[in-house]
Design an enzyme around this catalytic site. Structure first.
Site, PDB file in Angstrom:
ATOM      1  N   TYR A 128       0.816  -1.222   0.000  1.00 37.28           N
ATOM      2  CA  TYR A 128       0.000   0.000   0.000  1.00 37.28           C
ATOM      3  C   TYR A 128       0.848   1.271   0.000  1.00 37.28           C
ATOM      4  CZ  TYR A 128      -4.817  -1.676   0.297  1.00 37.28           C
ATOM      5  OH  TYR A 128      -6.044  -2.215   0.010  1.00 37.28           O
TER       6      TYR A 128
ATOM      7  N   LYS B   3       6.446 -13.575   6.187  1.00 36.07           N
ATOM      8  CA  LYS B   3       7.260 -14.356   5.245  1.00 36.07           C
ATOM      9  C   LYS B   3       8.726 -14.119   5.583  1.00 36.07           C
ATOM     10  CE  LYS B   3       7.625 -16.963   1.635  1.00 36.07           C
ATOM     11  NZ  LYS B   3       7.409 -18.406   1.778  1.00 36.07           N
TER      12      LYS B   3
ATOM     13  N   ASP C 161       2.855 -18.788   3.911  1.00 40.31           N
ATOM     14  CA  ASP C 161       2.356 -19.824   2.988  1.00 40.31           C
ATOM     15  C   ASP C 161       1.692 -20.980   3.725  1.00 40.31           C
ATOM     16  OD1 ASP C 161       5.809 -20.414   2.021  1.00 40.31           O
ATOM     17  OD2 ASP C 161       4.815 -20.689   3.934  1.00 40.31           O
TER      18      ASP C 161
ATOM     19  N   ASP D 158      -3.976  -9.292   2.523  1.00 42.07           N
ATOM     20  CA  ASP D 158      -4.854  -9.148   1.367  1.00 42.07           C
ATOM     21  C   ASP D 158      -5.297 -10.539   0.893  1.00 42.07           C
ATOM     22  OD1 ASP D 158      -6.178  -7.912  -0.659  1.00 42.07           O
ATOM     23  OD2 ASP D 158      -4.403  -7.425  -1.844  1.00 42.07           O
TER      24      ASP D 158
END
Ligand code: NAD
Length: 418
Positions: free
Chosen positions: A160, A228, A282, A306
């Protein structure tokens, strides 16, 4: 303050803040942006339901005074083509809490999403998405009742921030050269598009703080930091590190990390403590399909959040009923998470669920839990009676397909039965 086109309601008082605490009068003024496309249908139906629930839950002692503010196509009609008038922002700064229907993002160069603009200008840094299943709602899972999480997605940084340099531009070449010659970063191909992923301690911590506070206030037991960090160590990995640091420094009495539980408590979380754990993004998708009960409140960065928000919404009925909110330090803007579904405009057909439950979140935000609960229960009864809008009717057997307005009427009638 005086507004040019916004009409103040005849009655009602402002929501205020004292020492960081929200003070909600019994007759608060709440803002609404109707929204484009199906906005009129779902806002009209939902307002009837919210008002009825407040009236029934508090016997007339509490009441909402609605004040319409404008954005999107309706604003453009009223403010000479201006889709996002300044006085809408001013009204949110003054009145603090409101709800919006979906807004069209006009296609064409240089037009920013109105939704993203609202979040950024009002600094609504937490995107909050509760994901839970309501009895009877069609779901692809065998045990959708095991899904009950609240996602806190960072709303201002990461993707963003929008810092990108297009392949072939002078800026891109300059940055590529700087990366190679000054920082020794050589492992990217010539003319690669380049993006910068800013993740700060300030941005991460205020989001994680909001998630932990929510867990404390709502009696939730786990906060999972989703990142991540195994690959992106100094952005995603730092988010995780700052999350544990914040919990340790600001909530030492109320939280405990997974390492501490394993090392000092034989793997059992001590009573009254909220477990702070983390997981790689993930594997989180797999966990939320196979073992959703192990998660409760989720705090995550912008892009992970998201993907995760829409994927988890699909587990419990899809974006047609998933609610959401964008919340800052004082201002809270609740919103339908789907778009304007233009082909259904003014057909009185669509599912008001997403906006309706965003309003339920808004009632909970005001601490009006009785009214919120009444809506959830009456909604469940209505689904149980197999009285649904077209989108659910096509996924359910023996369902009666009703209009948006009829669906609202049935929910209101069912409030007396729950
Ligand atoms: P969309 O969500 O509007 O519609 C996609 C499809 O989902 C619809 O055709 C319909 O089949 C279904 N659907 C959506 N809401 C539903 C509801 N309440 N009940 C039943 N079915 C529903 O997505 P889109 O077509 O990609 O976008 C249309 C417009 O909406 C675009 O201008 C886009 O920019 C905007 N948009 C706005 C928001 C927002 O305001 N938060 C979010 C997404 C898209």
């Amino acid at each position: 303050m005086a507004y040019e086109k916004i009409t103040l309601p005849d009655t009602g008082e402002k929501i205020t803040f004292a020492n960081g605490n929200m003070q909600v009068p019994d007759n608060p003024i709440l803002l609404f942006i109707e929204g484009d496309g199906i906005g009129y249908d779902i806002m009209t139906a939902s307002k009837r339901i919210w008002d009825a629930a407040v009236d029934k839950a508090y016997g007339g002692r509490r009441r909402v005074s609605w004040m319409e503010v404008y954005a999107g196509e309706k604003a453009a009609g009223i403010y000479d083509g201006n889709y996002m008038p300044d006085e809408t922002f001013a009204a949110f700064r003054e009145y603090k809490v409101g709800i919006k229907g979906p807004l069209t993002t006009p296609v064409g160069g240089g037009f920013r999403s109105l939704n993203v603009t609202l979040r950024q200008v009002l600094d609504l840094y937490s995107c909050v998405r509760p994901v839970r299943w309501y009895n009877g709602v069609p779901s692809p899972l065998k045990r959708p009742q095991d899904v009950d999480v609240v996602i806190f997605r960072e709303n201002t940084e990461d993707t963003y921030a929008g810092i990108e340099y297009e392949s072939g531009t002078a800026e891109n070449k300059k940055l590529a050269e700087f990366l190679k010659s000054e920082l020794g970063a050589t492992n990217f191909f010539p003319d690669a598009g380049l993006g910068i992923k800013p993740i700060s301690p300030f941005g991460s911590k205020r989001l994680i703080r909001a998630a932990i506070k929510y867990a404390i206030e709502r009696g939730r037991s786990i906060v999972t930091l989703v990142h991540k960090g195994n690959i992106q160590k100094f952005t995603e990995g730092a988010f995780q590190k700052w999350g544990y640091e914040l919990a340790r420094e600001e909530f030492p009495e109320r939280t405990i990390s997974w390492d501490d539980v394993a090392a000092n408590h034989g793997g059992d979380v001590p009573n009254g403590k909220i477990l702070i754990q983390d997981t790689i993004a993930d594997i989180m998708f797999q966990k939320m399909l196979l073992r959703p009960r192990e998660h409760d409140v989720i705090a995550t960065t912008n892009l992970n959040g998201d993907y995760l928000s829409d994927a988890l919404a699909a587990e419990v009925g899809g974006v047609g009923i998933a609610p959401g909110a964008n919340i800052g330090d004082e201002i809270a803007l609740f919103e339908a998470t789907h778009g304007t579904a233009p082909k259904y405009t003014n057909k009185d057909m669509v599912n008001p669920g997403s906006l309706l439950f965003s309003g339920v979140m808004m009632l909970e935000h005001l601490d009006w839990f009785e009214a919120a609960d009444l809506i959830s229960k009456a909604y469940e009864l209505t689904i149980d009676q197999r009285c649904v809008t077209y989108d659910f009717a096509r996924q359910m057997e023996n369902a009666t397909k009703v209009a948006t307005s009829e669906f609202a009427t049935r929910i209101i009638e069912n409030m007396d039965a729950v």
